[in-house]
Design a protein around this motif. Structure first.
Motif, PDB file in Angstrom:
ATOM      1  N   PHE A 152       0.865  -1.181   0.000  1.00 59.43           N
ATOM      2  CA  PHE A 152       0.000   0.000   0.000  1.00 59.43           C
ATOM      3  C   PHE A 152       0.895   1.223   0.000  1.00 59.43           C
ATOM      4  O   PHE A 152       1.627   1.471   0.962  1.00 59.43           O
ATOM      5  CB  PHE A 152      -0.901  -0.025   1.240  1.00 59.43           C
ATOM      6  CG  PHE A 152      -1.896   1.105   1.317  1.00 59.43           C
ATOM      7  CD1 PHE A 152      -3.011   1.127   0.490  1.00 59.43           C
ATOM      8  CD2 PHE A 152      -1.721   2.138   2.228  1.00 59.43           C
ATOM      9  CE1 PHE A 152      -3.928   2.177   0.574  1.00 59.43           C
ATOM     10  CE2 PHE A 152      -2.631   3.177   2.323  1.00 59.43           C
ATOM     11  CZ  PHE A 152      -3.743   3.188   1.487  1.00 59.43           C
ATOM     12  N   GLY A 153       0.881   1.970  -1.100  1.00 60.59           N
ATOM     13  CA  GLY A 153       1.786   3.089  -1.271  1.00 60.59           C
ATOM     14  C   GLY A 153       1.504   4.254  -0.353  1.00 60.59           C
ATOM     15  O   GLY A 153       0.487   4.290   0.356  1.00 60.59           O
ATOM     16  N   PRO A 154       2.381   5.241  -0.353  1.00 61.45           N
ATOM     17  CA  PRO A 154       2.162   6.438   0.472  1.00 61.45           C
ATOM     18  C   PRO A 154       0.954   7.232  -0.028  1.00 61.45           C
ATOM     19  O   PRO A 154       0.623   7.197  -1.206  1.00 61.45           O
ATOM     20  CB  PRO A 154       3.458   7.239   0.281  1.00 61.45           C
ATOM     21  CG  PRO A 154       4.443   6.292  -0.331  1.00 61.45           C
ATOM     22  CD  PRO A 154       3.646   5.299  -1.094  1.00 61.45           C
ATOM     23  N   GLN A 162      -0.478   9.689  -8.383  1.00 64.32           N
ATOM     24  CA  GLN A 162      -0.388   8.274  -8.027  1.00 64.32           C
ATOM     25  C   GLN A 162      -0.703   7.369  -9.214  1.00 64.32           C
ATOM     26  O   GLN A 162      -0.274   6.209  -9.241  1.00 64.32           O
ATOM     27  CB  GLN A 162      -1.321   7.954  -6.852  1.00 64.32           C
ATOM     28  CG  GLN A 162      -2.802   7.962  -7.172  1.00 64.32           C
ATOM     29  CD  GLN A 162      -3.391   9.364  -7.229  1.00 64.32           C
ATOM     30  OE1 GLN A 162      -2.700  10.338  -6.952  1.00 64.32           O
ATOM     31  NE2 GLN A 162      -4.659   9.472  -7.557  1.00 64.32           N
ATOM     32  N   CYS A 163      -1.434   7.866 -10.218  1.00 69.25           N
ATOM     33  CA  CYS A 163      -1.738   7.044 -11.391  1.00 69.25           C
ATOM     34  C   CYS A 163      -0.487   6.803 -12.232  1.00 69.25           C
ATOM     35  O   CYS A 163      -0.310   5.723 -12.804  1.00 69.25           O
ATOM     36  CB  CYS A 163      -2.823   7.712 -12.235  1.00 69.25           C
ATOM     37  SG  CYS A 163      -4.435   7.732 -11.422  1.00 69.25           S
ATOM     38  N   LEU A 164       0.382   7.804 -12.302  1.00 70.56           N
ATOM     39  CA  LEU A 164       1.669   7.608 -12.972  1.00 70.56           C
ATOM     40  C   LEU A 164       2.527   6.625 -12.182  1.00 70.56           C
ATOM     41  O   LEU A 164       3.181   5.744 -12.764  1.00 70.56           O
ATOM     42  CB  LEU A 164       2.397   8.939 -13.114  1.00 70.56           C
ATOM     43  CG  LEU A 164       1.845   9.918 -14.160  1.00 70.56           C
ATOM     44  CD1 LEU A 164       2.566  11.247 -14.043  1.00 70.56           C
ATOM     45  CD2 LEU A 164       1.987   9.358 -15.571  1.00 70.56           C
ATOM     46  N   HIS A 165       2.547   6.758 -10.872  1.00 75.17           N
ATOM     47  CA  HIS A 165       3.321   5.842 -10.034  1.00 75.17           C
ATOM     48  C   HIS A 165       2.811   4.416 -10.213  1.00 75.17           C
ATOM     49  O   HIS A 165       3.613   3.471 -10.353  1.00 75.17           O
ATOM     50  CB  HIS A 165       3.205   6.236  -8.561  1.00 75.17           C
ATOM     51  CG  HIS A 165       3.592   7.648  -8.275  1.00 75.17           C
ATOM     52  ND1 HIS A 165       3.186   8.320  -7.134  1.00 75.17           N
ATOM     53  CD2 HIS A 165       4.341   8.536  -8.972  1.00 75.17           C
ATOM     54  CE1 HIS A 165       3.667   9.544  -7.150  1.00 75.17           C
ATOM     55  NE2 HIS A 165       4.373   9.707  -8.255  1.00 75.17           N
ATOM     56  N   GLU A 198      -2.124  10.767 -19.059  1.00 78.79           N
ATOM     57  CA  GLU A 198      -0.837  10.239 -19.485  1.00 78.79           C
ATOM     58  C   GLU A 198      -0.640   8.808 -18.978  1.00 78.79           C
ATOM     59  O   GLU A 198      -0.119   7.941 -19.697  1.00 78.79           O
ATOM     60  CB  GLU A 198       0.288  11.142 -18.984  1.00 78.79           C
ATOM     61  CG  GLU A 198       0.315  12.507 -19.659  1.00 78.79           C
ATOM     62  CD  GLU A 198       1.126  13.531 -18.887  1.00 78.79           C
ATOM     63  OE1 GLU A 198       1.764  13.134 -17.877  1.00 78.79           O
ATOM     64  OE2 GLU A 198       1.124  14.708 -19.278  1.00 78.79           O
ATOM     65  N   ALA A 199      -1.042   8.574 -17.735  1.00 79.56           N
ATOM     66  CA  ALA A 199      -0.906   7.230 -17.171  1.00 79.56           C
ATOM     67  C   ALA A 199      -1.743   6.228 -17.954  1.00 79.56           C
ATOM     68  O   ALA A 199      -1.293   5.102 -18.225  1.00 79.56           O
ATOM     69  CB  ALA A 199      -1.332   7.240 -15.704  1.00 79.56           C
TER      70      ALA A 199
END
Length: 387
Positions: A152-154, A162-165, A198-199
């Protein structure tokens, strides 16, 4: 120590009693669309959907109710703490519990989730201690959980980043040959952000194993959905070349079924899916927002009749799957959780002022070292020094 309930909390009734609408009581319905996935009606009646069959045990059903009730109580306590000056800000999930718990419980071991700043229910589903979230909003750290251990990310404050990540992470595990998937959370307002589009371009181009889970709570901050998009949000997925589906976001069972299917498709190499969870933000965007300036009370009251917790409570009660003792037990657990959150939050020690320099880079740079030295010299001019 007394736990405080949020005055905006929706009443889900006394133990064993359903506070929502009864069948035929005129409860409002979601837009009647053949592609809206719903497995539990606002009146608490179980229905089937041919594209999304779901088998769920009685214990799982009771677990969903418990999860949603406890997360709502956590949210209420956090809101009260912010009003009392114990948190800098709080982003409430009131009304979105089913969307978050249904999606969170659909994740399997090895899957990764990338949240916004509101996914407290997903954090709960991934085993994150609520106090590790509270410490972020209190400003004593950047969030106390380990993203790798919890999958579970930050929390991400920058809208849509977060969508790019998530897409980059998905492309990475794709190249590693891992049979897992990624779940990226976003709000309806974020669909207008360049990062999100972009994501989705990259995800489609590389068939990345990522699912974009959009909680459409009807307002970005103060702008209603109809001013932002002239078509349903899930239709946008077609423009990127992958499937889109709209699910009743206040129906925890439908959210579970749809998200499971999308994650399974991602793991099998079928590429991304866009899920629009049609729900409603019952409270403010954050505690710095006043929603009465841009929406009518009648609208809020209408959506209360679709309350995700009340509909599951109705189903459990009418089906004989839960009795008064069960609901009383959940209420008691919620009280205990609220006390733990309150005491744990107010007792958090403040970090030393120089801690802000510790996690900027993996290794300290000369420029950062100079800034730290300047700050320490400034602090030394006050009683107590830099620490």
């Amino acid at each position: 120590m007394t736990a405080v309930r949020n005055e905006t909390e929706i009443d889900i009734g006394e133990a064993g009693e359903f506070a929502g609408p009864l069948p035929g009581a005129g409860a409002p319905h979601l837009p009647q669309q053949p592609d809206l996935v719903q497995l539990l009606t606002p009146e608490g009646e179980r229905v089937e959907h041919p594209g999304y069959p779901l088998e769920v045990s009685d214990e799982e059903l009771r677990g969903f109710y418990r999860d949603m009730a406890l997360v709502r109580r956590w949210d209420a306590e956090a809101t009260a703490l912010q009003r009392q000056g114990e948190l800098g800000i709080w982003a409430s999930l009131l009304g979105q519990e089913a969307a978050q718990l249904g999606a969170g419980r659909a994740l399997e071991d090895g899957d990764m989730a990338f949240p916004t700043y509101r996914e407290h229910g997903v954090a709960w589903a991934r085993g994150v201690d609520p106090l590790h979230v509270m410490s972020l909003f209190r400003g004593v750290d950047n969030g106390g959980w380990n993203p790798v251990e919890r999958s579970f990310g930050p929390y991400t404050i920058v809208i849509g980043a977060q969508c790019l990540h998530a897409t980059g992470y998905a492309m990475g595990i794709q190249r590693d040959g891992a049979e897992s998937a990624v779940l990226a959370f976003l709000g309806d307002g974020a669909t207008s952000q360049g990062e999100v589009n972009e994501a989705m371009v990259f995800a489609a181009s590389f068939a990345a194993p990522v699912v974009f889970f959009c909680q459409n709570n009807q307002y970005a901050i103060s702008v209603p959905l109809e001013r932002q998009s002239k078509v349903p949000l899930y239709h946008r997925a077609a423009g990127f070349g992958f499937p889109g589906v709209r699910v009743d976001g206040n129906d925890v069972l439908a959210v579970l079924a749809v998200t499971r299917a999308a994650l399974r498709a991602a793991r099998e190499g079928q590429g991304p899916t866009f899920i629009e969870a049609f729900t409603y933000r019952m409270g403010a965007h954050t505690t710095s927002d006043d929603p009465t300036r841009y929406r009518l009370a009648d609208e809020v009251e209408e959506w209360k009749l679709r309350d995700p917790i009340a509909r599951l409570k109705a189903y459990l009660s009418r089906s004989g799957l839960a009795d008064a003792a069960f609901f009383e037990g959940v209420d008691a657990a919620a009280d205990e959780l609220a006390v733990r959150i309150r005491s744990g939050t107010v007792e958090m020690p403040d970090p030393p002022p120089t801690a802000m320099f510790d996690a900027v880079y993996a290794e300290q740079t000369p420029h950062l070292a100079a800034q730290r030295a300047q700050f320490e010299a400034y602090q030394a001019g006050f009683d107590g020094g830099a620490e």
